[in-house]
Write a protein that holds these residues in place. Structure first.
Motif, PDB file in Angstrom:
ATOM      1  N   ARG A 164       0.889  -1.059   0.095  1.00 46.58           N
ATOM      2  CA  ARG A 164       0.053   0.091  -0.144  1.00 46.58           C
ATOM      3  C   ARG A 164       1.004   1.292  -0.075  1.00 46.58           C
ATOM      4  N   ARG A 165       2.035   1.135   0.180  1.00 53.60           N
ATOM      5  CA  ARG A 165       3.136   2.293   0.253  1.00 53.60           C
ATOM      6  C   ARG A 165       2.599   3.445   1.538  1.00 53.60           C
ATOM      7  N   THR A 166       2.414   2.827   2.605  1.00 54.02           N
ATOM      8  CA  THR A 166       2.139   3.790   3.824  1.00 54.02           C
ATOM      9  C   THR A 166       2.934   3.567   4.871  1.00 54.02           C
ATOM     10  N   ILE A 167       3.107   4.383   5.917  1.00 54.36           N
ATOM     11  CA  ILE A 167       3.802   4.241   7.215  1.00 54.36           C
ATOM     12  C   ILE A 167       3.040   4.395   8.275  1.00 54.36           C
ATOM     13  N   ARG A 168       3.125   3.525   9.144  1.00 57.84           N
ATOM     14  CA  ARG A 168       2.299   3.748  10.503  1.00 57.84           C
ATOM     15  C   ARG A 168       3.360   4.005  11.378  1.00 57.84           C
ATOM     16  N   VAL A 169       3.156   5.090  11.968  1.00 59.97           N
ATOM     17  CA  VAL A 169       4.138   5.539  13.259  1.00 59.97           C
ATOM     18  C   VAL A 169       3.659   5.456  14.416  1.00 59.97           C
ATOM     19  N   HIS A 170       4.350   4.748  15.299  1.00 64.77           N
ATOM     20  CA  HIS A 170       4.125   4.544  16.667  1.00 64.77           C
ATOM     21  C   HIS A 170       5.033   5.259  17.632  1.00 64.77           C
ATOM     22  N   ARG A 171       4.487   6.068  18.313  1.00 72.83           N
ATOM     23  CA  ARG A 171       5.402   6.919  19.379  1.00 72.83           C
ATOM     24  C   ARG A 171       4.421   6.913  20.798  1.00 72.83           C
ATOM     25  N   THR A 172       5.232   7.538  21.703  1.00 67.81           N
ATOM     26  CA  THR A 172       4.962   7.752  23.046  1.00 67.81           C
ATOM     27  C   THR A 172       4.285   6.296  23.796  1.00 67.81           C
ATOM     28  N   PRO A 173       5.509   5.555  23.996  1.00 69.37           N
ATOM     29  CA  PRO A 173       5.014   4.173  24.637  1.00 69.37           C
ATOM     30  C   PRO A 173       4.673   4.357  26.126  1.00 69.37           C
ATOM     31  N   GLU A 174       3.417   3.872  26.357  1.00 70.07           N
ATOM     32  CA  GLU A 174       2.784   4.077  27.755  1.00 70.07           C
ATOM     33  C   GLU A 174       1.909   2.786  28.004  1.00 70.07           C
ATOM     34  N   ASN A 175       2.422   2.024  29.289  1.00 69.80           N
ATOM     35  CA  ASN A 175       1.834   1.005  29.690  1.00 69.80           C
ATOM     36  C   ASN A 175       1.664  -0.136  28.694  1.00 69.80           C
ATOM     37  N   GLY A 176       2.661  -0.516  27.791  1.00 66.78           N
ATOM     38  CA  GLY A 176       2.748  -1.380  26.958  1.00 66.78           C
ATOM     39  C   GLY A 176       1.790  -1.305  25.664  1.00 66.78           C
ATOM     40  N   ARG A 177       1.558   0.077  25.353  1.00 66.22           N
ATOM     41  CA  ARG A 177       0.934   0.332  24.232  1.00 66.22           C
ATOM     42  C   ARG A 177       1.476   1.820  23.706  1.00 66.22           C
ATOM     43  N   TYR A 178       1.069   2.428  22.412  1.00 67.00           N
ATOM     44  CA  TYR A 178       1.598   3.511  21.906  1.00 67.00           C
ATOM     45  C   TYR A 178       0.340   4.316  22.107  1.00 67.00           C
ATOM     46  N   ALA A 179       0.651   5.585  22.717  1.00 63.35           N
ATOM     47  CA  ALA A 179      -0.593   6.695  22.647  1.00 63.35           C
ATOM     48  C   ALA A 179      -0.678   7.454  21.226  1.00 63.35           C
ATOM     49  N   ASP A 180       0.440   7.635  20.648  1.00 66.23           N
ATOM     50  CA  ASP A 180       0.323   8.296  19.558  1.00 66.23           C
ATOM     51  C   ASP A 180       0.780   7.485  18.186  1.00 66.23           C
ATOM     52  N   VAL A 181      -0.183   7.250  17.494  1.00 61.47           N
ATOM     53  CA  VAL A 181      -0.139   6.395  16.335  1.00 61.47           C
ATOM     54  C   VAL A 181      -0.696   7.018  15.051  1.00 61.47           C
ATOM     55  N   GLU A 182      -0.174   7.266  14.025  1.00 65.73           N
ATOM     56  CA  GLU A 182      -0.468   7.985  12.662  1.00 65.73           C
ATOM     57  C   GLU A 182      -0.061   7.082  11.607  1.00 65.73           C
ATOM     58  N   GLU A 183      -1.125   7.211  10.604  1.00 68.96           N
ATOM     59  CA  GLU A 183      -0.631   6.540   9.256  1.00 68.96           C
ATOM     60  C   GLU A 183      -0.208   7.564   8.421  1.00 68.96           C
TER      61      GLU A 183
END
Length: 189
Positions: free
Chosen positions: A147-166
């Protein structure tokens, strides 16, 4: 005999620690070319053959990252990264400060981890993302090579990412901790 045949025959325990994986490799019981990850103590087989889209995208990202990093960092392709005592993963690309050994690097020291996905996107998002977040990886990207997309995961908190953008192929995505790295999928080879 592969690691998976050895596990099935009871020659290798079904649950291992990262230290045991390294010891078994040093002893020659596990081959360095065995394709697996250790996820919370369990051996998870990884495909040996990679799709052309996967390899082409990984190559283009490698070049773009190398051009954007300085001498203080090191880029590794498919390194073994210890996330915990029982989790050893092999992301497609990883950057961390030069001078930290591959067996010594831990989540917070990683400057970026990238998984390139063709058929593994569900695994990279549902299994690996929580593991990376729990380990404190601050910048985790899943690049969908089809699909040529990037899903960016940032701000790790309690075993998950609080900030996820595609982001789409035409969007420029800057690495959080590598000021010289900005990727636009439609502009890389």
């Amino acid at each position: 005999m592969t690691i998976f045949q050895n596990v099935r025959k009871g020659l290798i325990p079904a649950r291992l620690t990262v230290a045991e994986v390294y010891a078994l490799t040093a002893a020659g019981v596990l081959a360095e070319g065995d394709n697996f990850e250790l996820i919370e103590g369990e051996i998870v087989p990884m495909p040996a053959a990679k799709h052309n889209y996967h390899e082409a995208m990984k190559s283009a990202l490698t070049r773009a990252i190398i051009l954007g990093t300085d001498a203080g960092t090191a880029l590794f392709v498919e390194p073994s990264v210890t996330l915990s005592e029982t989790t050893l993963v092999e992301p497609d690309l990883a950057v961390w400060p030069r001078g930290i050994g591959t067996q010594d690097v831990r989540g917070p020291e990683l400057l970026i981890l990238i998984e390139v996905a063709v058929s593994s996107i569900a695994y990279d998002l549902k299994v690996k993302a929580p593991l990376y977040a729990a380990a404190g990886v601050r910048d985790y990207w899943v690049v969908d090579a089809v699909r040529r997309t990037i899903r960016v995961h940032r701000t790790p908190e309690n075993g998950r990412y609080a900030d996820v953008e595609e982001y789409e192929a035409h969007d420029g995505v800057a690495a959080l901790l590598l000021p010289g790295v900005k990727i636009r999928l439609d502009a890389i080879d």
